[in-house]
Design a protein around this motif. Structure first.
Motif, PDB file in Angstrom:
ATOM      1  N   THR A 134     -13.880 -20.007   7.122  1.00  0.00           N
ATOM      2  CA  THR A 134     -14.783 -21.076   6.694  1.00  0.00           C
ATOM      3  C   THR A 134     -14.359 -22.398   7.319  1.00  0.00           C
ATOM      4  OG1 THR A 134     -15.209 -19.985   4.584  1.00  0.00           O
ATOM      5  CG2 THR A 134     -15.693 -22.328   4.703  1.00  0.00           C
ATOM      6  N   ALA A 135     -15.343 -23.133   7.804  1.00  0.00           N
ATOM      7  CA  ALA A 135     -15.119 -24.498   8.290  1.00  0.00           C
ATOM      8  C   ALA A 135     -15.906 -25.436   7.389  1.00  0.00           C
ATOM      9  CB  ALA A 135     -15.572 -24.638   9.736  1.00  0.00           C
ATOM     10  N   ARG A 136     -15.242 -26.496   6.961  1.00  0.00           N
ATOM     11  CA  ARG A 136     -15.903 -27.438   6.058  1.00  0.00           C
ATOM     12  C   ARG A 136     -15.622 -28.862   6.517  1.00  0.00           C
ATOM     13  NH1 ARG A 136     -17.086 -25.454   0.988  1.00  0.00           N
ATOM     14  NH2 ARG A 136     -15.193 -24.196   1.106  1.00  0.00           N
ATOM     15  N   ALA A 137     -16.693 -29.649   6.646  1.00  0.00           N
ATOM     16  CA  ALA A 137     -16.570 -31.054   7.039  1.00  0.00           C
ATOM     17  C   ALA A 137     -16.731 -31.928   5.806  1.00  0.00           C
ATOM     18  CB  ALA A 137     -17.619 -31.410   8.083  1.00  0.00           C
ATOM     19  N   ILE A 145      -9.176 -31.176  11.763  1.00  0.00           N
ATOM     20  CA  ILE A 145      -9.732 -31.995  12.841  1.00  0.00           C
ATOM     21  C   ILE A 145     -10.162 -33.313  12.210  1.00  0.00           C
ATOM     22  CG2 ILE A 145     -11.398 -32.097  14.732  1.00  0.00           C
ATOM     23  CD1 ILE A 145     -11.735 -29.038  14.399  1.00  0.00           C
ATOM     24  N   LEU A 146      -9.600 -34.412  12.682  1.00  0.00           N
ATOM     25  CA  LEU A 146      -9.829 -35.716  12.068  1.00  0.00           C
ATOM     26  C   LEU A 146     -10.593 -36.633  13.016  1.00  0.00           C
ATOM     27  CD1 LEU A 146      -7.606 -34.466  10.271  1.00  0.00           C
ATOM     28  CD2 LEU A 146      -6.535 -36.712  10.153  1.00  0.00           C
ATOM     29  N   PHE A 147     -11.557 -37.353  12.449  1.00  0.00           N
ATOM     30  CA  PHE A 147     -12.379 -38.280  13.218  1.00  0.00           C
ATOM     31  C   PHE A 147     -12.206 -39.686  12.647  1.00  0.00           C
ATOM     32  CE2 PHE A 147     -14.177 -34.107  13.575  1.00  0.00           C
ATOM     33  CZ  PHE A 147     -14.583 -34.006  14.901  1.00  0.00           C
ATOM     34  N   VAL A 152      -2.518 -26.601  10.159  1.00  0.00           N
ATOM     35  CA  VAL A 152      -2.232 -26.898   8.755  1.00  0.00           C
ATOM     36  C   VAL A 152      -1.825 -25.596   8.074  1.00  0.00           C
ATOM     37  CG1 VAL A 152      -3.144 -27.758   6.568  1.00  0.00           C
ATOM     38  CG2 VAL A 152      -3.906 -28.775   8.718  1.00  0.00           C
ATOM     39  N   ASN A 153      -0.695 -25.626   7.403  1.00  0.00           N
ATOM     40  CA  ASN A 153      -0.165 -24.429   6.745  1.00  0.00           C
ATOM     41  C   ASN A 153      -0.014 -23.298   7.767  1.00  0.00           C
ATOM     42  OD1 ASN A 153      -0.244 -26.004   4.468  1.00  0.00           O
ATOM     43  ND2 ASN A 153      -2.099 -25.069   3.637  1.00  0.00           N
ATOM     44  N   ALA A 154      -0.201 -22.058   7.334  1.00  0.00           N
ATOM     45  CA  ALA A 154       0.041 -20.932   8.236  1.00  0.00           C
ATOM     46  C   ALA A 154      -1.153 -20.636   9.127  1.00  0.00           C
ATOM     47  CB  ALA A 154       0.405 -19.688   7.418  1.00  0.00           C
ATOM     48  N   ASN A 155      -2.372 -20.727   8.575  1.00  0.00           N
ATOM     49  CA  ASN A 155      -3.540 -20.242   9.312  1.00  0.00           C
ATOM     50  C   ASN A 155      -4.686 -21.244   9.379  1.00  0.00           C
ATOM     51  OD1 ASN A 155      -2.475 -17.575   9.803  1.00  0.00           O
ATOM     52  ND2 ASN A 155      -2.813 -17.152   7.628  1.00  0.00           N
ATOM     53  N   LEU A 171     -11.906 -29.178   8.046  1.00  0.00           N
ATOM     54  CA  LEU A 171     -10.822 -28.242   7.750  1.00  0.00           C
ATOM     55  C   LEU A 171     -11.328 -26.820   7.966  1.00  0.00           C
ATOM     56  CD1 LEU A 171      -9.438 -29.959   4.521  1.00  0.00           C
ATOM     57  CD2 LEU A 171      -8.562 -30.135   6.861  1.00  0.00           C
ATOM     58  N   ILE A 172     -10.566 -26.055   8.731  1.00  0.00           N
ATOM     59  CA  ILE A 172     -10.967 -24.695   9.097  1.00  0.00           C
ATOM     60  C   ILE A 172      -9.880 -23.717   8.662  1.00  0.00           C
ATOM     61  CG2 ILE A 172     -11.653 -23.166  10.991  1.00  0.00           C
ATOM     62  CD1 ILE A 172     -12.472 -25.630  12.582  1.00  0.00           C
ATOM     63  N   GLY A 173     -10.299 -22.663   7.959  1.00  0.00           N
ATOM     64  CA  GLY A 173      -9.366 -21.611   7.576  1.00  0.00           C
ATOM     65  C   GLY A 173      -8.522 -21.914   6.360  1.00  0.00           C
ATOM     66  N   LEU A 174      -8.904 -22.926   5.568  1.00  0.00           N
ATOM     67  CA  LEU A 174      -8.160 -23.267   4.353  1.00  0.00           C
ATOM     68  C   LEU A 174      -8.980 -22.883   3.127  1.00  0.00           C
ATOM     69  CD1 LEU A 174      -6.790 -26.839   5.204  1.00  0.00           C
ATOM     70  CD2 LEU A 174      -5.706 -24.633   5.614  1.00  0.00           C
TER      71      LEU A 174
END
Length: 271
Positions: free
Chosen positions: A15-18, A52-54, A45-48, A61-64
């Motif tokens: 999952t990717a969430r903006a 991505i910051l703008f 971030v973390n293990a997996n 945030l992807i994979g959290l």
């Protein structure tokens, strides 16, 4: 732009969430050894996971999971300028499909040949622009809702009711939204990663189509032009009202002076 070649993500579906969290993000001091890209700033971030910051206030945030996302965002609060009371979000499901081309089937997930940082950053770019557009679309719609009664009354009666203060408030609100929307986000701008990876332009074009970035930006710009015209019309109405008041005052003063002169002449004859 510095970039790593391997992705930390291994799950076949992520999952990717903006999150649109603030008007500005302070990025100074965030550079680190596990950086994946510098523009935009992306790192593990973390293990997996990937963040991505703008600078314009969006975090992708992807994979959290949800708890990891909230913990990460709390850690950024001291870097947020103009933190938004209402946090806008945009979500996408990404699926690893090595046997397919990068594609976005209707109603389905974003299918990628690999979960490379380049591809994930492009998805982050599209999500970030989409979530900013969504907020600005809502703000512009609210301005239209407040100015519509004025326009309807003007069309119906040829006059505009309302105090000078209420009209000025509408002008200020319109100009404020126009200023915020015409900010640092250039929706039509080509992501930096494409300069180094031109073979990914097709993927980004599909992302642009999926989220209708160009169409929404054009529509928003058109509405901003209407807002600017509306603000000008309201300003002209205020100026016209002020001019009418001045004209009435001048006419009354002239009339008063004429009456005084007539009175003085009449009194002079009697004397």
């Amino acid at each position: 732009m510095s970039q790593a070649s391997a992705s930390p993500l291994v799950a076949p579906r992520i999952t990717a969430r903006a999150f649109f969290v603030s008007e500005r993000l302070n990025m100074s001091g965030l550079e680190r050894g596990d950086v994946l890209a510098t523009i935009p700033l992306a790192f593990r971030v973390n293990a997996n996971g990937i963040a991505i910051l703008f600078r314009y206030g969006v975090v992708v945030l992807i994979g959290l999971n949800a708890l990891e996302e909230e913990e990460f965002l709390r850690g950024l609060e001291h870097r947020m300028t103009g933190k938004l009371a209402r946090r806008d979000e945009e979500i996408a499901i990404i699926e690893l499909a090595p046997e397919k081309e990068d594609q976005i089937p209707p109603g389905g997930p974003i299918c990628l040949q690999s979960l490379s940082p380049d591809r994930l950053i492009l998805i982050g770019e599209a999500l970030a622009k989409s979530v900013v557009l969504a907020r600005h679309e809502r703000e512009v719609a609210s301005v239209f809702d407040t100015t519509e009664p004025f326009a309807r009354e003007l069309a119906r009666s040829g006059r505009m009711r309302g105090s000078r203060r209420s009209i000025l408030q509408n002008i200020g609100n319109a100009l404020l939204v126009r200023h915020r929307v015409s900010g640092p986000v250039e929706v039509g701008e080509k992501p930096d990663v494409l300069w180094d990876k031109p073979h990914l332009e097709r993927l980004y074009a599909r992302l642009e189509d999926e989220y209708e970035l160009k169409e929404r930006a054009e529509s928003l710009n058109g509405k901003l032009a209407v807002i600017a015209e509306s603000a000008q019309v309201l300003t002209d109405i205020i100026d016209t009202r002020r001019s009418l008041r001045l004209e009435v005052i001048i006419v009354l003063l002239i009339l008063f002076e004429v009456l005084v002169t007539i009175y003085q002449l009449a009194m002079g004859r009697h004397s």
